[in-house]
Design a protein around this motif. Structure first.
Motif, PDB file in Angstrom:
ATOM      1  N   GLY A 186      75.246  54.956 -14.455  1.00 55.85           N
ATOM      2  CA  GLY A 186      74.111  54.582 -15.285  1.00 55.85           C
ATOM      3  C   GLY A 186      73.812  53.096 -15.193  1.00 55.85           C
ATOM      4  O   GLY A 186      72.647  52.676 -15.129  1.00 55.85           O
ATOM      5  N   PHE A 187      74.870  52.286 -15.179  1.00 56.51           N
ATOM      6  CA  PHE A 187      74.685  50.833 -15.055  1.00 56.51           C
ATOM      7  C   PHE A 187      74.033  50.474 -13.719  1.00 56.51           C
ATOM      8  O   PHE A 187      73.092  49.666 -13.669  1.00 56.51           O
ATOM      9  CB  PHE A 187      76.043  50.136 -15.178  1.00 56.51           C
ATOM     10  CG  PHE A 187      76.028  48.705 -14.754  1.00 56.51           C
ATOM     11  CD1 PHE A 187      75.519  47.718 -15.591  1.00 56.51           C
ATOM     12  CD2 PHE A 187      76.517  48.330 -13.500  1.00 56.51           C
ATOM     13  CE1 PHE A 187      75.492  46.385 -15.187  1.00 56.51           C
ATOM     14  CE2 PHE A 187      76.493  47.014 -13.099  1.00 56.51           C
ATOM     15  CZ  PHE A 187      75.982  46.035 -13.939  1.00 56.51           C
ATOM     16  N   ILE A 188      74.505  51.091 -12.626  1.00 55.47           N
ATOM     17  CA  ILE A 188      73.959  50.803 -11.300  1.00 55.47           C
ATOM     18  C   ILE A 188      72.500  51.252 -11.216  1.00 55.47           C
ATOM     19  O   ILE A 188      71.637  50.540 -10.678  1.00 55.47           O
ATOM     20  CB  ILE A 188      74.802  51.484 -10.208  1.00 55.47           C
ATOM     21  CG1 ILE A 188      76.192  50.854 -10.136  1.00 55.47           C
ATOM     22  CG2 ILE A 188      74.109  51.410  -8.850  1.00 55.47           C
ATOM     23  CD1 ILE A 188      76.204  49.390  -9.733  1.00 55.47           C
ATOM     24  N   ASP A 189      72.205  52.434 -11.765  1.00 61.41           N
ATOM     25  CA  ASP A 189      70.822  52.933 -11.744  1.00 61.41           C
ATOM     26  C   ASP A 189      69.886  51.987 -12.487  1.00 61.41           C
ATOM     27  O   ASP A 189      68.759  51.713 -12.027  1.00 61.41           O
ATOM     28  CB  ASP A 189      70.754  54.329 -12.363  1.00 61.41           C
ATOM     29  CG  ASP A 189      71.353  55.402 -11.460  1.00 61.41           C
ATOM     30  OD1 ASP A 189      71.560  55.113 -10.270  1.00 61.41           O
ATOM     31  OD2 ASP A 189      71.611  56.519 -11.959  1.00 61.41           O
TER      32      ASP A 189
ATOM     33  N   SER B 181      66.845  49.946 -10.801  1.00 60.40           N
ATOM     34  CA  SER B 181      65.487  50.127 -11.347  1.00 60.40           C
ATOM     35  C   SER B 181      64.842  48.791 -11.684  1.00 60.40           C
ATOM     36  O   SER B 181      63.616  48.644 -11.612  1.00 60.40           O
ATOM     37  CB  SER B 181      65.541  51.008 -12.606  1.00 60.40           C
ATOM     38  OG  SER B 181      65.998  52.307 -12.296  1.00 60.40           O
ATOM     39  N   ALA B 182      65.675  47.835 -12.052  1.00 60.95           N
ATOM     40  CA  ALA B 182      65.172  46.482 -12.351  1.00 60.95           C
ATOM     41  C   ALA B 182      65.047  45.636 -11.092  1.00 60.95           C
ATOM     42  O   ALA B 182      64.787  44.439 -11.170  1.00 60.95           O
ATOM     43  CB  ALA B 182      66.108  45.798 -13.339  1.00 60.95           C
ATOM     44  N   LYS B 183      65.259  46.296  -9.916  1.00 61.81           N
ATOM     45  CA  LYS B 183      65.153  45.641  -8.611  1.00 61.81           C
ATOM     46  C   LYS B 183      66.138  44.480  -8.461  1.00 61.81           C
ATOM     47  O   LYS B 183      65.833  43.442  -7.869  1.00 61.81           O
ATOM     48  CB  LYS B 183      63.711  45.163  -8.360  1.00 61.81           C
ATOM     49  CG  LYS B 183      62.675  46.287  -8.424  1.00 61.81           C
ATOM     50  CD  LYS B 183      61.329  45.845  -7.937  1.00 61.81           C
ATOM     51  CE  LYS B 183      60.283  46.948  -8.074  1.00 61.81           C
ATOM     52  NZ  LYS B 183      60.661  48.184  -7.368  1.00 61.81           N
ATOM     53  N   LYS B 184      67.340  44.696  -9.028  1.00 63.68           N
ATOM     54  CA  LYS B 184      68.417  43.729  -8.849  1.00 63.68           C
ATOM     55  C   LYS B 184      69.356  44.222  -7.755  1.00 63.68           C
ATOM     56  O   LYS B 184      69.544  45.419  -7.576  1.00 63.68           O
ATOM     57  CB  LYS B 184      69.179  43.541 -10.164  1.00 63.68           C
ATOM     58  CG  LYS B 184      68.337  42.904 -11.267  1.00 63.68           C
ATOM     59  CD  LYS B 184      69.150  42.715 -12.541  1.00 63.68           C
ATOM     60  CE  LYS B 184      68.318  42.067 -13.633  1.00 63.68           C
ATOM     61  NZ  LYS B 184      69.107  41.884 -14.889  1.00 63.68           N
ATOM     62  N   GLU B 185      69.946  43.290  -7.072  1.00 64.81           N
ATOM     63  CA  GLU B 185      70.729  43.610  -5.889  1.00 64.81           C
ATOM     64  C   GLU B 185      72.111  44.178  -6.256  1.00 64.81           C
ATOM     65  O   GLU B 185      72.769  43.709  -7.178  1.00 64.81           O
ATOM     66  CB  GLU B 185      70.908  42.350  -5.037  1.00 64.81           C
ATOM     67  CG  GLU B 185      71.467  42.610  -3.660  1.00 64.81           C
ATOM     68  CD  GLU B 185      71.481  41.366  -2.799  1.00 64.81           C
ATOM     69  OE1 GLU B 185      71.355  41.497  -1.572  1.00 64.81           O
ATOM     70  OE2 GLU B 185      71.605  40.255  -3.356  1.00 64.81           O
ATOM     71  N   VAL B 186      72.532  45.181  -5.497  1.00 63.90           N
ATOM     72  CA  VAL B 186      73.893  45.714  -5.577  1.00 63.90           C
ATOM     73  C   VAL B 186      74.400  45.799  -4.133  1.00 63.90           C
ATOM     74  O   VAL B 186      73.962  46.644  -3.366  1.00 63.90           O
ATOM     75  CB  VAL B 186      73.942  47.103  -6.243  1.00 63.90           C
ATOM     76  CG1 VAL B 186      75.372  47.585  -6.350  1.00 63.90           C
ATOM     77  CG2 VAL B 186      73.289  47.064  -7.621  1.00 63.90           C
ATOM     78  N   LYS B 187      75.318  44.942  -3.767  1.00 65.48           N
ATOM     79  CA  LYS B 187      75.643  44.735  -2.360  1.00 65.48           C
ATOM     80  C   LYS B 187      76.718  45.655  -1.786  1.00 65.48           C
ATOM     81  O   LYS B 187      76.774  45.873  -0.579  1.00 65.48           O
ATOM     82  CB  LYS B 187      76.117  43.293  -2.152  1.00 65.48           C
ATOM     83  CG  LYS B 187      75.049  42.235  -2.409  1.00 65.48           C
ATOM     84  CD  LYS B 187      75.622  40.850  -2.121  1.00 65.48           C
ATOM     85  CE  LYS B 187      74.579  39.765  -2.345  1.00 65.48           C
ATOM     86  NZ  LYS B 187      75.133  38.414  -2.078  1.00 65.48           N
ATOM     87  N   HIS B 188      77.595  46.207  -2.620  1.00 68.45           N
ATOM     88  CA  HIS B 188      78.795  46.864  -2.095  1.00 68.45           C
ATOM     89  C   HIS B 188      78.803  48.362  -2.393  1.00 68.45           C
ATOM     90  O   HIS B 188      78.054  48.846  -3.241  1.00 68.45           O
ATOM     91  CB  HIS B 188      80.037  46.196  -2.667  1.00 68.45           C
ATOM     92  CG  HIS B 188      80.129  44.736  -2.345  1.00 68.45           C
ATOM     93  ND1 HIS B 188      80.725  44.256  -1.206  1.00 68.45           N
ATOM     94  CD2 HIS B 188      79.663  43.641  -3.015  1.00 68.45           C
ATOM     95  CE1 HIS B 188      80.651  42.934  -1.177  1.00 68.45           C
ATOM     96  NE2 HIS B 188      80.018  42.539  -2.268  1.00 68.45           N
ATOM     97  N   TYR B 189      79.683  49.066  -1.677  1.00 66.14           N
ATOM     98  CA  TYR B 189      79.760  50.515  -1.817  1.00 66.14           C
ATOM     99  C   TYR B 189      81.220  50.958  -1.829  1.00 66.14           C
ATOM    100  O   TYR B 189      82.058  50.444  -1.078  1.00 66.14           O
ATOM    101  CB  TYR B 189      79.024  51.209  -0.663  1.00 66.14           C
ATOM    102  CG  TYR B 189      78.791  52.690  -0.879  1.00 66.14           C
ATOM    103  CD1 TYR B 189      77.720  53.126  -1.653  1.00 66.14           C
ATOM    104  CD2 TYR B 189      79.643  53.634  -0.321  1.00 66.14           C
ATOM    105  CE1 TYR B 189      77.499  54.486  -1.862  1.00 66.14           C
ATOM    106  CE2 TYR B 189      79.429  54.993  -0.523  1.00 66.14           C
ATOM    107  CZ  TYR B 189      78.353  55.409  -1.302  1.00 66.14           C
ATOM    108  OH  TYR B 189      78.133  56.752  -1.516  1.00 66.14           O
TER     109      TYR B 189
ATOM    110  N   VAL C 102      78.798  49.524  -5.936  1.00 71.53           N
ATOM    111  CA  VAL C 102      79.542  48.677  -6.866  1.00 71.53           C
ATOM    112  C   VAL C 102      79.085  47.242  -6.683  1.00 71.53           C
ATOM    113  O   VAL C 102      78.485  46.879  -5.666  1.00 71.53           O
ATOM    114  CB  VAL C 102      81.068  48.788  -6.637  1.00 71.53           C
ATOM    115  CG1 VAL C 102      81.580  50.156  -7.060  1.00 71.53           C
ATOM    116  CG2 VAL C 102      81.432  48.495  -5.183  1.00 71.53           C
ATOM    117  N   MET C 103      79.400  46.416  -7.651  1.00 77.62           N
ATOM    118  CA  MET C 103      78.892  45.051  -7.654  1.00 77.62           C
ATOM    119  C   MET C 103      79.659  44.115  -6.720  1.00 77.62           C
ATOM    120  O   MET C 103      79.081  43.201  -6.145  1.00 77.62           O
ATOM    121  CB  MET C 103      78.944  44.491  -9.083  1.00 77.62           C
ATOM    122  CG  MET C 103      77.957  45.132 -10.036  1.00 77.62           C
ATOM    123  SD  MET C 103      76.253  44.731  -9.617  1.00 77.62           S
ATOM    124  CE  MET C 103      76.224  42.966  -9.982  1.00 77.62           C
ATOM    125  N   THR C 104      80.963  44.325  -6.577  1.00 80.00           N
ATOM    126  CA  THR C 104      81.784  43.398  -5.805  1.00 80.00           C
ATOM    127  C   THR C 104      82.669  44.139  -4.822  1.00 80.00           C
ATOM    128  O   THR C 104      82.934  45.334  -4.974  1.00 80.00           O
ATOM    129  CB  THR C 104      82.698  42.549  -6.725  1.00 80.00           C
ATOM    130  OG1 THR C 104      83.680  43.409  -7.313  1.00 80.00           O
ATOM    131  CG2 THR C 104      81.889  41.869  -7.819  1.00 80.00           C
TER     132      THR C 104
END
Length: 355
Positions: free
Chosen positions: A279-282, A286-294, A302-304
């Motif tokens: 939910g946090f990632i979604d 949706s806010a078009k913020k970057e999430v770089k890792h998987y 994931v964020m880091t």
């Protein structure tokens, strides 16, 4: 705790009896009758100090059994009490900090656990009149100590276990705040053979601390195990645990609490971490913020990079391994890297509402 060898425990999470809280007078008095004598002659400062001297013995023993770099987390509330007509505050948190520092512990930033209350008559004193009312205590402390320097990770296996036990970025931001707002739990013990109130902390409290300050497979010790809340949290976190309880009459209650733990609800609690993260990632995407890792293991962004090896192991079975006159042993088995789509539980309530 003579059964435990030196330097064998990775984390202590506990909540002792609170000195100068009346419900604990009897149990303190059984350890040292001079405590009751001090209260009977209206010498609360002496009683307070004698109660803490009993707790000091436990902190010293914790120091002995803890490994270098291990953490000790103590949930404690300060006390207010009227003795011989004099109302006063008894600072349990500062007395414990002083004692633990003398033993050798390093006190790290502590957590203020704010226990919200909506009671309209929560104030103490003379109502709306000045110079006669007292501020109410609506918080407790979680004191954080470390034995020695930082924990060392030397082998590849140690480093792997640490990375697989990581927490999510957004969890870090909540858990490592110095103010927690958690609801307390019901204090009355149903059909108890001993005391009527338990003073337990909510399951989420040890769950957070165990995830924050230990890793999978570590040994978690609770020298005041009470009803077994920290033991259940350790099971959820895939840690080994050891608990001590001086009140033998609580054995049956502890046994029932652990043995009756609903595995479906436990696995739902574990899965809730994953669902909240999704939910946090979604929301972030949706806010078009970057999430770089998987994270390939659990199939989500994931964020880091530190979160890329997080893995969840769901509980397969929890059973009583042995029960002797003064000992209980439980064994938990876990699924090995079970895909999240194959989690064996029915939709239902979790053991606690994870925040």
């Amino acid at each position: 705790m003579t059964e435990l060898i030196d330097n064998s425990v990775d984390l202590v999470v506990t909540s002792p009896p609170y000195p100068m809280i009346e419900m604990w007078d009897e149990i303190f008095g059984k350890q040292n009758p001079e405590i009751i004598s001090a209260l009977n002659i209206d010498n609360p400062k002496l009683a307070f100090e004698l109660m803490h001297k009993e707790l000091d013995k436990v902190w010293s023993e914790c120091w002995r059994v803890m490994k270098e770099g291990a953490f000790m987390c103590i949930n404690i509330g300060d006390a207010t009490r009227t003795v011989n007509g004099e109302f006063a505050l008894y600072n349990n948190n500062s007395r414990i900090i002083s004692a633990c520092e003398k033993i050798g512990f390093t006190n790290l930033p502590n957590i203020l656990w704010r226990k919200a209350t909506n009671a309209p008559n929560k104030f103490m004193g003379s109502g709306m009149l000045p110079c006669g009312a007292y501020v109410t205590l609506e918080h407790e402390w979680i004191l954080i100590f470390r034995k020695g320097s930082k924990r060392a990770y030397k082998t590849a296996t140690e480093k792997k276990e640490r990375r697989e036990s990581s927490f999510f970025w957004e969890e870090r931001n909540i858990w490592f705040s110095d103010i927690w707002e958690l609801k307390g739990v019901k204090q009355k013990i149903d059909k108890s053979p001993t005391r009527e109130r338990n003073a337990s902390f909510p399951l989420e409290l040890p769950f957070r601390l165990i995830n924050m300050f230990s890793q999978r497979g570590d040994v978690v010790l609770d020298p005041f195990v009470g009803l077994g809340t920290s033991t259940i949290a350790a099971i959820l976190c895939e840690r080994n645990s050891i608990g001590y309880e001086i009140d033998l009459k609580l054995k049956e209650v502890i046994e029932k609490n652990i043995e009756s733990t609903d595995i479906d609800c436990a696995n739902q609690s574990i899965r809730d971490r994953y669902l909240r993260h999704i939910g946090f990632i979604d929301e972030r995407l949706s806010a078009k913020k970057e999430v770089k890792h998987y994270n390939e293991r659990i199939g989500c962004k994931v964020m880091t990079g530190q979160e890329s090896d997080i893995v969840f192991h769901f509980i397969k079975d929890l059973s009583k391994y042995s029960s002797k006159s003064q000992h209980l042993t439980f064994k938990a088995e876990y699924y090995d890297d079970l895909p999240l789509t194959e989690i064996p539980f029915s939709e239902g309530n979790a053991l606690f509402t994870y925040r």
